[in-house]
Structure formats: structure tokens, C-alpha cells
Design an enzyme around this catalytic site. Structure first.
Site, PDB file in Angstrom:
ATOM      1  N   ASN A  86     -14.037  41.972 -12.212  1.00 56.07           N
ATOM      2  CA  ASN A  86     -13.412  40.828 -12.873  1.00 56.07           C
ATOM      3  C   ASN A  86     -13.840  40.854 -14.340  1.00 56.07           C
ATOM      4  O   ASN A  86     -14.961  40.480 -14.661  1.00 56.07           O
ATOM      5  CB  ASN A  86     -13.868  39.538 -12.168  1.00 56.07           C
ATOM      6  CG  ASN A  86     -13.403  38.289 -12.882  1.00 56.07           C
ATOM      7  OD1 ASN A  86     -12.559  38.341 -13.768  1.00 56.07           O
ATOM      8  ND2 ASN A  86     -13.961  37.146 -12.483  1.00 56.07           N
ATOM      9  N   TRP A  87     -12.931  41.313 -15.183  1.00 55.57           N
ATOM     10  CA  TRP A  87     -13.294  41.486 -16.605  1.00 55.57           C
ATOM     11  C   TRP A  87     -13.373  40.157 -17.340  1.00 55.57           C
ATOM     12  O   TRP A  87     -13.828  40.103 -18.470  1.00 55.57           O
ATOM     13  CB  TRP A  87     -12.286  42.396 -17.302  1.00 55.57           C
ATOM     14  CG  TRP A  87     -12.259  43.823 -16.830  1.00 55.57           C
ATOM     15  CD1 TRP A  87     -12.947  44.365 -15.755  1.00 55.57           C
ATOM     16  CD2 TRP A  87     -11.528  44.910 -17.401  1.00 55.57           C
ATOM     17  NE1 TRP A  87     -12.671  45.690 -15.636  1.00 55.57           N
ATOM     18  CE2 TRP A  87     -11.803  46.071 -16.638  1.00 55.57           C
ATOM     19  CE3 TRP A  87     -10.654  45.020 -18.482  1.00 55.57           C
ATOM     20  CZ2 TRP A  87     -11.242  47.310 -16.921  1.00 55.57           C
ATOM     21  CZ3 TRP A  87     -10.091  46.263 -18.766  1.00 55.57           C
ATOM     22  CH2 TRP A  87     -10.382  47.391 -17.997  1.00 55.57           C
ATOM     23  N   LYS A  88     -12.847  39.100 -16.740  1.00 53.00           N
ATOM     24  CA  LYS A  88     -12.800  37.777 -17.394  1.00 53.00           C
ATOM     25  C   LYS A  88     -12.117  37.910 -18.765  1.00 53.00           C
ATOM     26  O   LYS A  88     -11.246  38.761 -18.940  1.00 53.00           O
ATOM     27  CB  LYS A  88     -14.196  37.176 -17.470  1.00 53.00           C
ATOM     28  CG  LYS A  88     -14.889  37.150 -16.093  1.00 53.00           C
ATOM     29  CD  LYS A  88     -16.131  36.327 -16.038  1.00 53.00           C
ATOM     30  CE  LYS A  88     -16.702  36.387 -14.628  1.00 53.00           C
ATOM     31  NZ  LYS A  88     -17.877  35.556 -14.456  1.00 53.00           N
ATOM     32  N   HIS A 143     -11.319  31.097  -8.735  1.00 51.11           N
ATOM     33  CA  HIS A 143     -12.618  31.418  -9.327  1.00 51.11           C
ATOM     34  C   HIS A 143     -13.257  30.111  -9.824  1.00 51.11           C
ATOM     35  O   HIS A 143     -12.568  29.221 -10.309  1.00 51.11           O
ATOM     36  CB  HIS A 143     -12.454  32.413 -10.481  1.00 51.11           C
ATOM     37  CG  HIS A 143     -13.765  32.975 -10.936  1.00 51.11           C
ATOM     38  ND1 HIS A 143     -14.636  32.262 -11.730  1.00 51.11           N
ATOM     39  CD2 HIS A 143     -14.379  34.152 -10.662  1.00 51.11           C
ATOM     40  CE1 HIS A 143     -15.726  32.991 -11.940  1.00 51.11           C
ATOM     41  NE2 HIS A 143     -15.596  34.139 -11.296  1.00 51.11           N
ATOM     42  N   GLU A 195     -14.764  29.413 -12.395  1.00 51.49           N
ATOM     43  CA  GLU A 195     -14.488  29.099 -13.807  1.00 51.49           C
ATOM     44  C   GLU A 195     -13.130  28.417 -13.952  1.00 51.49           C
ATOM     45  O   GLU A 195     -12.936  27.560 -14.810  1.00 51.49           O
ATOM     46  CB  GLU A 195     -14.593  30.380 -14.649  1.00 51.49           C
ATOM     47  CG  GLU A 195     -16.050  30.814 -14.786  1.00 51.49           C
ATOM     48  CD  GLU A 195     -16.269  32.309 -14.954  1.00 51.49           C
ATOM     49  OE1 GLU A 195     -15.332  33.044 -15.280  1.00 51.49           O
ATOM     50  OE2 GLU A 195     -17.426  32.743 -14.738  1.00 51.49           O
ATOM     51  N   GLU A 253     -18.940  33.511  -3.839  1.00 50.43           N
ATOM     52  CA  GLU A 253     -19.650  33.558  -5.118  1.00 50.43           C
ATOM     53  C   GLU A 253     -20.411  32.254  -5.336  1.00 50.43           C
ATOM     54  O   GLU A 253     -19.820  31.268  -5.822  1.00 50.43           O
ATOM     55  CB  GLU A 253     -18.656  33.756  -6.269  1.00 50.43           C
ATOM     56  CG  GLU A 253     -17.869  35.040  -6.210  1.00 50.43           C
ATOM     57  CD  GLU A 253     -17.363  35.448  -7.592  1.00 50.43           C
ATOM     58  OE1 GLU A 253     -17.669  36.561  -8.009  1.00 50.43           O
ATOM     59  OE2 GLU A 253     -16.682  34.640  -8.251  1.00 50.43           O
ATOM     60  N   GLY A 258     -23.150  35.255 -13.482  1.00 45.40           N
ATOM     61  CA  GLY A 258     -23.497  35.470 -14.882  1.00 45.40           C
ATOM     62  C   GLY A 258     -24.896  35.033 -15.258  1.00 45.40           C
ATOM     63  O   GLY A 258     -25.233  34.943 -16.432  1.00 45.40           O
ATOM     64  N   SER A 286     -23.881  38.146 -10.145  1.00 46.07           N
ATOM     65  CA  SER A 286     -24.963  38.997 -10.660  1.00 46.07           C
ATOM     66  C   SER A 286     -25.185  40.256  -9.826  1.00 46.07           C
ATOM     67  O   SER A 286     -26.330  40.689  -9.644  1.00 46.07           O
ATOM     68  CB  SER A 286     -26.265  38.191 -10.803  1.00 46.07           C
ATOM     69  OG  SER A 286     -26.097  37.146 -11.748  1.00 46.07           O
ATOM     70  N   GLY A 332     -18.623  40.800 -12.169  1.00 47.24           N
ATOM     71  CA  GLY A 332     -18.238  40.379 -13.516  1.00 47.24           C
ATOM     72  C   GLY A 332     -18.863  41.294 -14.551  1.00 47.24           C
ATOM     73  O   GLY A 332     -18.356  42.386 -14.833  1.00 47.24           O
ATOM     74  N   GLY A 333     -19.981  40.869 -15.111  1.00 46.43           N
ATOM     75  CA  GLY A 333     -20.636  41.578 -16.219  1.00 46.43           C
ATOM     76  C   GLY A 333     -20.773  43.080 -16.016  1.00 46.43           C
ATOM     77  O   GLY A 333     -20.456  43.867 -16.922  1.00 46.43           O
TER      78      GLY A 333
HETATM   79  P1  PGA Z   1     -21.130  38.255 -12.627  1.00 49.15           P
HETATM   80  O1  PGA Z   1     -19.726  37.510 -12.341  1.00 49.15           O
HETATM   81  O2  PGA Z   1     -21.124  39.552 -11.872  1.00 49.15           O
HETATM   82  O3  PGA Z   1     -21.162  38.467 -14.120  1.00 49.15           O
HETATM   83  O4  PGA Z   1     -22.204  37.334 -12.158  1.00 49.15           O
HETATM   84  C1  PGA Z   1     -19.132  37.543 -11.070  1.00 49.15           C
HETATM   85  C2  PGA Z   1     -17.834  36.776 -11.069  1.00 49.15           C
HETATM   86  O5  PGA Z   1     -17.735  35.729 -11.724  1.00 49.15           O
HETATM   87  O6  PGA Z   1     -16.859  37.184 -10.407  1.00 49.15           O
END
Ligand code: PGA
Length: 256
Positions: free
Chosen positions: A9-11, A97, A99, A169, A175, A214, A235-236
Site C-alpha cells: 500500500n503505497w499510500k 483502510h 486512514e 490492521e 506506521g 509495521s 505500507g512503509g
Molecule cells: P505500515 O502501514 O506498514 O507503514 O505500518 C500498513 C498499512 O497502513 O497498510
């Protein structure tokens, strides 16, 4: 046996140059990796560019997206539809998600509508669920994930989870570098599968449940060694070819 799915997930990250560099790197890194579906979800604006690069890499990578609208066309300014995503070659679409739930006030019911509309359009929903830190500390994790899943079951029926993906999640782990332990994640994943099995054992047996929050090359294998953790939503660590590829390889290795 469930085939693991590792999704990046590149966001809200990317540029034309970054997409080219990351996907050229990933194409090389994953060329010889078997036994895992590796999906990338760039920002919608870059899906078309990504599709070209994925093709150059022999279609080893699967294309996804980070969101969808609940209409295919019309007066819905700023939105992106399943039909458009499909037109660009994206198949795995993240919905719900945390967010989006938080910054765009998306409700369980709205997310359930997205789930239904993706299924109707032949796309794969990647349904994100998970509790906040306060809910975790109050012992409400199971109640929260049940409510989020029940919203989809009530709207779409249990069979809609055939071929779908759930991403557990915990919000406090996203994050933050503060990942859930593999044991805690496994416990919640087993609970989610059992919850679905109350409606249908067959559906529960095949549904992919990813862990997200994470996930890094250093901790990935420990998750995948658990029976109910079928992959990861990353994500990251998905923004670097070597770290994302290492996570995908860990999934392939653990589930081989
Ligand atoms: P993260 O994000 O790996 O940076 O914690 C995961 C996500 O939000 O899908």
C-alpha cells in the site's frame, strides 16, 4: 492450502520517476519468487504507468488500488470507479483502510457498499479492519473486528467473502514501528476466521487474512509461520524494492 498474498500500500507516495525506479527494482527482485501473489497499490494516478512496467516485468506483479467509489460513472467529482480501475488493469482494491475511515469518515456501512460494488464488478476487495489503541487496551478488539465484518456480511451475505481478502490492521501498529506480536496477530486472525466459520466453514477456510501494521523484512517471517496469517498488507516497507521483495519471499518460504 491458501496461497499467500503480500500487498504493498503505497499510500500518498510517488512520482513518475519513483514508480519507474521502484517497479524496475521489484521486477528484478521478484522474478524468481514463486508461491505468493505480490500486489502493488500505487496512487490511482500512477496505476497506468505502473501497468506498463508490470508488463515489462512479465506480469509477475499484480496491480491494485487504494480505494474505490460506489458508482461506475456520473456526477461524482473527484472519485475513481471500479470500471476505471479494471480498465487500467487493477484487480485488488483496498477498502476501509483506517486512514479513510478516520480522515474521510467512512462508516462500516459505506465500506460494505464498496465491498459489494467491487464484487459486482468482478474485483477483489481487500477489506481493512482493526481496532484503535484505546479499544485494544479496553479489550474490545474482538468486538470491533466482528462489527466491521458483520457490516459486510449483513450487506452482502457471507458468500461475498469467497475470493476476498481481509487485512487485519491494528491501528496502533500502522506506521508506528510498534507491530503486533506474531502471537497476538495469530490470535485475532483465528478469531476472525472462526467468526466467519459461524456462517460458512468453506468460506472461512479459503478467505485470505493478511496482517498489516509495521511489517518489515525483520519481523515478516514470524507472522507467516502462523497458520491463520496468509500474507501482509505493507505500507512503509513496500516503498523500497528490496524490503518489499524480502517480505514477499518470507511469505513464499513460510507457506511453501
Ligand atoms: P505500515 O502501514 O506498514 O507503514 O505500518 C500498513 C498499512 O497502513 O497498510
Amino acid at each position: 492450502m491458501r496461497r499467500p498474498v503480500v500487498m504493498g500500500n503505497w499510500k500518498l507516495n510517488g512520482s513518475k520517476a519513483m514508480v519507474t525506479e521502484l517497479l524496475n527494482g521489484l521486477n528484478t527482485e521478484v522474478a524468481a519468487v514463486e508461491g505468493v501473489d505480490i500486489v502493488i497499490a500505487p496512487p490511482a494516478l500512477y496505476i497506468d504507468q505502473a501497468a506498463g512496467l508490470v508488463k515489462e516485468g512479465g506480469n509477475k506483479l499484480i496491480l491494485g488500488a487504494q480505494n474505490t467509489d460506489i458508482h461506475n460513472s456520473g456526477a461524482f467529482t473527484g472519485d475513481v470507479s471500479p470500471e476505471m480501475l479494471k480498465d487500467l488493469g487493477a484487480s485488488h482494491i483496498i477498502i476501509g483502510h483506517s486512514e479513510r475511515r478516520e480522515y474521510h469518515e467512512e462508516s462500516d456501512e459505506f465500506v460494505a457498499k464498496k465491498f459489494a460494488f467491487l464484487k459486482e464488478n468482478g474485483l477483489t476487495p481487500v477489506l481493512c479492519i482493526g481496532e484503535s489503541e484505546a479499544q485494544n487496551e479496553a479489550g474490545e478488539t474482538e468486538a470491533v473486528v466482528s462489527r466491521q465484518i458483520d457490516a459486510v456480511i449483513n450487506h452482502c451475505g457471507i458468500e461475498a467473502f469467497n475470493g476476498a481478502i481481509i487485512a487485519y490492521e491494528p491501528i496502533w501498529a500502522i506506521g508506528t514501528g510498534k507491530a503486533a506480536t506474531a502471537e497476538d496477530a495469530q490470535r485475532v486472525h483465528a478469531f476472525i476466521r472462526a467468526h466467519i466459520a459461524k456462517h460458512s466453514k468453506d468460506v472461512a477456510e479459503q478467505v485470505i487474512i493478511q496482517y498489516g501494521g509495521s511489517v518489515k523484512p525483520e519481523n515478516a517471517l514470524a507472522y507467516f509461520q502462523n497458520p491463520d496469517i496468509d500474507g501482509a498488507l505493507v505500507g512503509g516497507a513496500s516503498l523500497k524494492a528490496d524490503s518489499f521483495a524480502a517480505i514477499a519471499k518470507a511469505a513464499a518460504e513460510a507457506k511453501a
